[in-house]
Every structure is written in structure tokens, then in C-alpha cells.
Motif scaffolding. Structure first.
Motif, PDB file in Angstrom:
ATOM      1  N   THR A  26       0.849  -1.193   0.000  1.00  0.00           N
ATOM      2  CA  THR A  26       0.000   0.000   0.000  1.00  0.00           C
ATOM      3  C   THR A  26       0.882   1.239   0.000  1.00  0.00           C
ATOM      4  O   THR A  26       1.838   1.331   0.783  1.00  0.00           O
ATOM      5  N   ILE A  27       0.575   2.203  -0.894  1.00  0.00           N
ATOM      6  CA  ILE A  27       1.367   3.428  -1.012  1.00  0.00           C
ATOM      7  C   ILE A  27       0.455   4.625  -0.783  1.00  0.00           C
ATOM      8  O   ILE A  27      -0.561   4.782  -1.461  1.00  0.00           O
ATOM      9  N   THR A  28       0.806   5.472   0.164  1.00  0.00           N
ATOM     10  CA  THR A  28       0.027   6.686   0.433  1.00  0.00           C
ATOM     11  C   THR A  28       0.968   7.887   0.548  1.00  0.00           C
ATOM     12  O   THR A  28       2.115   7.732   0.968  1.00  0.00           O
ATOM     13  N   PRO A  29       0.529   9.092   0.149  1.00  0.00           N
ATOM     14  CA  PRO A  29      -0.810   9.414  -0.344  1.00  0.00           C
ATOM     15  C   PRO A  29      -1.035   9.041  -1.804  1.00  0.00           C
ATOM     16  O   PRO A  29      -2.166   8.934  -2.248  1.00  0.00           O
ATOM     17  N   SER A  30       0.037   8.828  -2.584  1.00  0.00           N
ATOM     18  CA  SER A  30      -0.106   8.497  -4.004  1.00  0.00           C
ATOM     19  C   SER A  30       1.225   7.976  -4.524  1.00  0.00           C
ATOM     20  O   SER A  30       2.286   8.394  -4.046  1.00  0.00           O
ATOM     21  N   PRO A  31       1.197   7.070  -5.506  1.00  0.00           N
ATOM     22  CA  PRO A  31       2.457   6.602  -6.106  1.00  0.00           C
ATOM     23  C   PRO A  31       3.077   7.632  -7.049  1.00  0.00           C
ATOM     24  O   PRO A  31       4.197   7.439  -7.504  1.00  0.00           O
ATOM     25  N   THR A  38       5.276  16.188   1.628  1.00  0.00           N
ATOM     26  CA  THR A  38       5.788  16.032   2.997  1.00  0.00           C
ATOM     27  C   THR A  38       6.338  14.636   3.252  1.00  0.00           C
ATOM     28  O   THR A  38       7.416  14.468   3.830  1.00  0.00           O
ATOM     29  N   SER A  39       5.591  13.609   2.805  1.00  0.00           N
ATOM     30  CA  SER A  39       6.037  12.245   3.072  1.00  0.00           C
ATOM     31  C   SER A  39       5.405  11.260   2.100  1.00  0.00           C
ATOM     32  O   SER A  39       4.405  11.566   1.439  1.00  0.00           O
ATOM     33  N   LEU A  40       5.999  10.086   2.031  1.00  0.00           N
ATOM     34  CA  LEU A  40       5.497   8.973   1.235  1.00  0.00           C
ATOM     35  C   LEU A  40       5.580   7.728   2.118  1.00  0.00           C
ATOM     36  O   LEU A  40       6.630   7.444   2.692  1.00  0.00           O
ATOM     37  N   THR A  41       4.478   6.994   2.234  1.00  0.00           N
ATOM     38  CA  THR A  41       4.445   5.824   3.110  1.00  0.00           C
ATOM     39  C   THR A  41       4.272   4.544   2.305  1.00  0.00           C
ATOM     40  O   THR A  41       3.358   4.434   1.482  1.00  0.00           O
ATOM     41  N   LEU A  42       5.162   3.566   2.548  1.00  0.00           N
ATOM     42  CA  LEU A  42       5.089   2.242   1.935  1.00  0.00           C
ATOM     43  C   LEU A  42       4.751   1.239   3.039  1.00  0.00           C
ATOM     44  O   LEU A  42       5.460   1.154   4.045  1.00  0.00           O
ATOM     45  N   ARG A  43       3.675   0.468   2.841  1.00  0.00           N
ATOM     46  CA  ARG A  43       3.272  -0.523   3.850  1.00  0.00           C
ATOM     47  C   ARG A  43       3.128  -1.887   3.193  1.00  0.00           C
ATOM     48  O   ARG A  43       2.386  -2.060   2.231  1.00  0.00           O
ATOM     49  N   CYS A  44       3.877  -2.861   3.721  1.00  0.00           N
ATOM     50  CA  CYS A  44       3.859  -4.217   3.189  1.00  0.00           C
ATOM     51  C   CYS A  44       3.247  -5.151   4.231  1.00  0.00           C
ATOM     52  O   CYS A  44       3.671  -5.178   5.390  1.00  0.00           O
ATOM     53  N   ILE A  95      11.197   3.677   9.869  1.00  0.00           N
ATOM     54  CA  ILE A  95      10.717   2.294   9.702  1.00  0.00           C
ATOM     55  C   ILE A  95      10.009   1.828  10.968  1.00  0.00           C
ATOM     56  O   ILE A  95      10.515   2.015  12.083  1.00  0.00           O
ATOM     57  N   ASN A  96       8.842   1.231  10.767  1.00  0.00           N
ATOM     58  CA  ASN A  96       8.060   0.697  11.888  1.00  0.00           C
ATOM     59  C   ASN A  96       7.594  -0.717  11.560  1.00  0.00           C
ATOM     60  O   ASN A  96       7.270  -1.020  10.408  1.00  0.00           O
ATOM     61  N   VAL A  97       7.558  -1.569  12.588  1.00  0.00           N
ATOM     62  CA  VAL A  97       7.051  -2.935  12.441  1.00  0.00           C
ATOM     63  C   VAL A  97       5.815  -3.076  13.311  1.00  0.00           C
ATOM     64  O   VAL A  97       5.831  -2.738  14.507  1.00  0.00           O
ATOM     65  N   ALA A  98       4.712  -3.554  12.715  1.00  0.00           N
ATOM     66  CA  ALA A  98       3.461  -3.754  13.445  1.00  0.00           C
ATOM     67  C   ALA A  98       3.259  -5.243  13.711  1.00  0.00           C
ATOM     68  O   ALA A  98       3.268  -6.053  12.784  1.00  0.00           O
ATOM     69  N   LEU A  99       3.106  -5.605  14.985  1.00  0.00           N
ATOM     70  CA  LEU A  99       2.830  -6.991  15.380  1.00  0.00           C
ATOM     71  C   LEU A  99       1.437  -7.025  15.996  1.00  0.00           C
ATOM     72  O   LEU A  99       1.185  -6.443  17.052  1.00  0.00           O
ATOM     73  N   ARG A 100       0.505  -7.692  15.308  1.00  0.00           N
ATOM     74  CA  ARG A 100      -0.884  -7.710  15.748  1.00  0.00           C
ATOM     75  C   ARG A 100      -1.417  -9.152  15.748  1.00  0.00           C
ATOM     76  O   ARG A 100      -0.942  -9.994  14.971  1.00  0.00           O
ATOM     77  N   PRO A 101      -2.392  -9.447  16.612  1.00  0.00           N
ATOM     78  CA  PRO A 101      -2.987 -10.802  16.610  1.00  0.00           C
ATOM     79  C   PRO A 101      -3.574 -11.182  15.261  1.00  0.00           C
ATOM     80  O   PRO A 101      -3.440 -12.329  14.818  1.00  0.00           O
ATOM     81  N   GLN A 102      -4.242 -10.212  14.599  1.00  0.00           N
ATOM     82  CA  GLN A 102      -4.802 -10.508  13.287  1.00  0.00           C
ATOM     83  C   GLN A 102      -3.687 -10.518  12.251  1.00  0.00           C
ATOM     84  O   GLN A 102      -2.932  -9.548  12.115  1.00  0.00           O
ATOM     85  N   LEU A 103      -3.585 -11.607  11.525  1.00  0.00           N
ATOM     86  CA  LEU A 103      -2.448 -11.827  10.624  1.00  0.00           C
ATOM     87  C   LEU A 103      -2.247 -10.703   9.623  1.00  0.00           C
ATOM     88  O   LEU A 103      -1.124 -10.260   9.390  1.00  0.00           O
ATOM     89  N   THR A 104      -3.317 -10.194   9.018  1.00  0.00           N
ATOM     90  CA  THR A 104      -3.175  -9.169   7.978  1.00  0.00           C
ATOM     91  C   THR A 104      -2.751  -7.814   8.534  1.00  0.00           C
ATOM     92  O   THR A 104      -2.390  -6.916   7.777  1.00  0.00           O
ATOM     93  N   ASN A 105      -2.785  -7.656   9.858  1.00  0.00           N
ATOM     94  CA  ASN A 105      -2.348  -6.401  10.466  1.00  0.00           C
ATOM     95  C   ASN A 105      -0.866  -6.410  10.802  1.00  0.00           C
ATOM     96  O   ASN A 105      -0.328  -5.407  11.271  1.00  0.00           O
ATOM     97  N   ASN A 106      -0.200  -7.563  10.613  1.00  0.00           N
ATOM     98  CA  ASN A 106       1.251  -7.605  10.763  1.00  0.00           C
ATOM     99  C   ASN A 106       1.872  -6.975   9.516  1.00  0.00           C
ATOM    100  O   ASN A 106       1.544  -7.369   8.386  1.00  0.00           O
ATOM    101  N   ALA A 107       2.750  -6.010   9.717  1.00  0.00           N
ATOM    102  CA  ALA A 107       3.267  -5.272   8.563  1.00  0.00           C
ATOM    103  C   ALA A 107       4.592  -4.606   8.882  1.00  0.00           C
ATOM    104  O   ALA A 107       4.958  -4.427  10.051  1.00  0.00           O
ATOM    105  N   ILE A 108       5.298  -4.258   7.832  1.00  0.00           N
ATOM    106  CA  ILE A 108       6.460  -3.388   7.954  1.00  0.00           C
ATOM    107  C   ILE A 108       6.139  -2.133   7.148  1.00  0.00           C
ATOM    108  O   ILE A 108       5.600  -2.203   6.044  1.00  0.00           O
ATOM    109  N   GLN A 109       6.425  -0.983   7.741  1.00  0.00           N
ATOM    110  CA  GLN A 109       6.051   0.289   7.133  1.00  0.00           C
ATOM    111  C   GLN A 109       7.268   1.199   7.047  1.00  0.00           C
ATOM    112  O   GLN A 109       8.032   1.322   8.013  1.00  0.00           O
TER     113      GLN A 109
END
Length: 314
Positions: A26-31, A38-44, A95-109
Motif C-alpha cells: 500500500t502506497i500513500t498518499p499516491s504513487p 511532505t512524506s510517502l508511506t510504503l506498507r507491506c 521504519i516501523n514494524v506492526a505486530l498484531r494478533p490478526q495476521l493481515t495487520n502484521n506489517a512493515i512500514q
């Protein structure tokens, strides 16, 4: 077709489908961004349609000019630790790493602050995890292109020697410089005569040709400078052009414009002014020409009247 072959084809088909849907970038705000964002966020992360039972690793790579390099990678252990790629340093890259119980919420950003042209690339999200179906360990990818465009540069235009007014016959050099995205840029020189201020700028020079672009102005030498290559700290390319010109008697108020790739956003204009003595000479010459023209008209009128009189008398 036997049963084993059908099963094999089904497994291959399933693996292909998983590879398409299991990873999500996921790429925000736009590719597509302009420099100045200001910023570009990449979330895998894992896609909601994946059949992962557990994720073991997530990573983001970038491909630039055919070469792949690591941006960030995590093994999704309990510590939330991660590895940065070469050159992916703070504070520009967060860089941030998200660890969540729901599998699809685990991500690297990865948050890229003040993105520039060096962040233009194809980015690859890669996920690795366990599944309930063979081969039981699946690796999947999602690709997206990011483009960070440079804002149009400002054309810097200078005249050498730098003077408020010039003498007739004086040789001057007009230089233009700017930054461009494309190294293969074309400079165009244009002029607008002072006697017709309402007229559109007339195209007078497109390299490498040379020709007269105004009744009193000749392009003796117009040349482009070599384009400076892109560097690790600079976006785009630096390019320039120089026009040599001999000041003419009719140049008082002459406007000269340089332009890159026929873009109004990449252009600049300078006006040539003559010294007071040369302006007086020009006005005197204009008066002389006007008097000569009036005298010629008067002669023609007298000649016409004389002819009419002779015809009448006969």
C-alpha cells in the motif's frame, strides 16, 4: 490426463493465485508525487485473501535501473526488530514494524520524509509464511511503481557585461541556466522587436541552426553547455545555453527570451536598452527618414498636380 498430473496442475495454479494475492503493498498518499510532498508511506503486509496461517517474514525492496536493493526487512519475531538497507537512514527513512494478533495487520512500514527523485523506483513487497496446503511455506510479492517528479526549475538569465544600457555595436553574451529532468533538452531563443510590443515572441533560434531572427539582430554564435550529470544529492540535470549578440541601432527595447523544450514554465526574458547618445541618434535617424518620406510624398504630389494641369491646358 491421469489423476497425478491433474493434481500437479491444480497445485501449480493454486500457487500462482496465492502469489498474486498473498502480499499487499500500500502506497500513500499516491504513487505519483511532486517534489515538495511532505512524506510517502510504503506498507507491506499479507493480503486479506491470502491463505497464510502464520507470517514469518516481511520485506520491502526497490528496483532502480535493473538493480534490486533492500529497503527494510523483519522476521516478525516478538521484538519487532528490523534490518535497514544501505542508505536507508534516519531521519529521512522512518521504519516501523506492526505486530498484531490478526495476521493481515502484521506489517512493515517505511515512511519517506521529503521524498525526491532518488526515491523514484519500483518497490516490491515480499511476504513469507506458512500455509495449510503444499508447499506449506509460501513466498509472495506485490509490485508498485513510485514516481517523484521534480518541480520545474527557475531559469537564471544573465547578460555579460552586466550594464543598464549598451552601445550600438557592443558585443554581449546572454546566458541561461536551469535544472531539468531530462538530460536531452533543447534550448530555443526568441526575440520581440521594440517597434511592435503587441506582437507575439518570434522564434529565432533552435539549436544547432543559426539565422537572423529580427531585422537588426543576427545570431553570431548560439551554443548549449554540456549537461551536468545527476548526483546523489541533486535531482535532475543542470543545463545552459549562451547567445552572442552585437547590439544594433534598432535594439532599444528589444526583448530576448530563452526557453527549454518550448515550456513557458522554463523560460526567462531580458530587455536590451541603448545608451542615451545612441537613442538620440536613433531618434535623429528616424526623424531624418520621416522627413525624407514626407519630402518624397510632396514631390509625388507636385508631379501629379503638374501632370493634371498639362492635360487640362492641352
Amino acid at each position: 490426463m491421469d489423476g497425478k498430473r491433474i493434481l500437479l496442475l491444480a497445485l501449480i495454479y493454486t500457487a500462482v493465485i496465492q502469489d498474486i494475492k498473498a502480499a499487499k503493498l500500500t502506497i500513500t498518499p499516491s504513487p505519483n508525487l511532486q517534489t515538495g510532498a511532505t512524506s510517502l508511506t510504503l506498507r507491506c503486509s499479507a493480503d486479506a485473501n491470502s491463505n497464510y496461517t502464520e507470517l514469518s517474514a516481511i520485506g520491502i525492496n526497490k528496483v532502480t535501473k535493473g538493480s534490486s536493493s533492500l529497503v527494510a526487512f523483519t522476521t516478525l519475531d516478538s521484538t519487532g526488530s528490523f534490518i535497514r538497507g544501505n542508505g536507508i537512514t534516519a531521519p529521512k527513512y522512518e521504519i516501523n514494524v506492526a505486530l498484531r494478533p490478526q495476521l493481515t495487520n502484521n506489517a512493515i512500514q517505511v515512511i519517506i520524509h521529503n521524498p525526491d527523485c532518488h526515491d523514484t523506483s519500483e518497490y516490491i513487497c515480499e511476504t513469507t509464511g506458512d500455509t495449510d496446503t503444499p508447499p506449506y511455506v509460501s513466498q509472495s510479492t506485490d509490485y508498485k511503481n513510485v514516481t517523484v517528479q521534480s518541480n520545474p526549475g527557475t531559469v537564471e538569465m544573465k547578460i555579460y557585461p552586466a550594464k543598464m544600457k549598451y552601445d550600438v555595436g557592443e558585443k554581449i553574451e546572454i546566458t541561461c541556466q536551469t535544472g531539468v529532468e531530462n538530460s536531452e533538452s533543447i534550448w530555443t531563443w526568441e526575440a520581440m522587436p521594440p517597434t511592435d510590443s503587441t506582437r507575439e515572441l518570434m522564434q529565432i533560434e533552435e539549436f544547432p541552426s543559426e539565422h537572423i531572427f529580427s531585422p537588426a539582430v543576427m545570431t553570431e554564435n548560439a551554443r548549449t553547455t554540456e549537461v551536468d550529470p545527476q548526483t546523489s544529492t541533486q535531482c535532475g540535470y543542470n543545463t545552459g545555453s549562451t547567445l552572442e549578440h552585437h547590439v544594433g541601432m534598432e535594439d532599444d527595447g528589444l526583448k530576448i527570451r530563452c526557453m527549454v523544450n518550448n515550456s513557458e514554465l522554463l523560460s526567462a526574458i531580458k530587455t536590451i536598452h541603448l545608451t542615451l547618445d545612441d537613442v538620440k541618434k536613433r531618434m535623429l535617424l528616424a526623424d531624418t527618414e520621416r522627413i525624407k518620406l514626407e519630402q518624397e510624398k510632396l514631390k509625388q504630389q507636385i508631379s501629379k498636380n503638374t501632370t493634371s494641369c498639362n492635360c487640362c491646358c492641352n
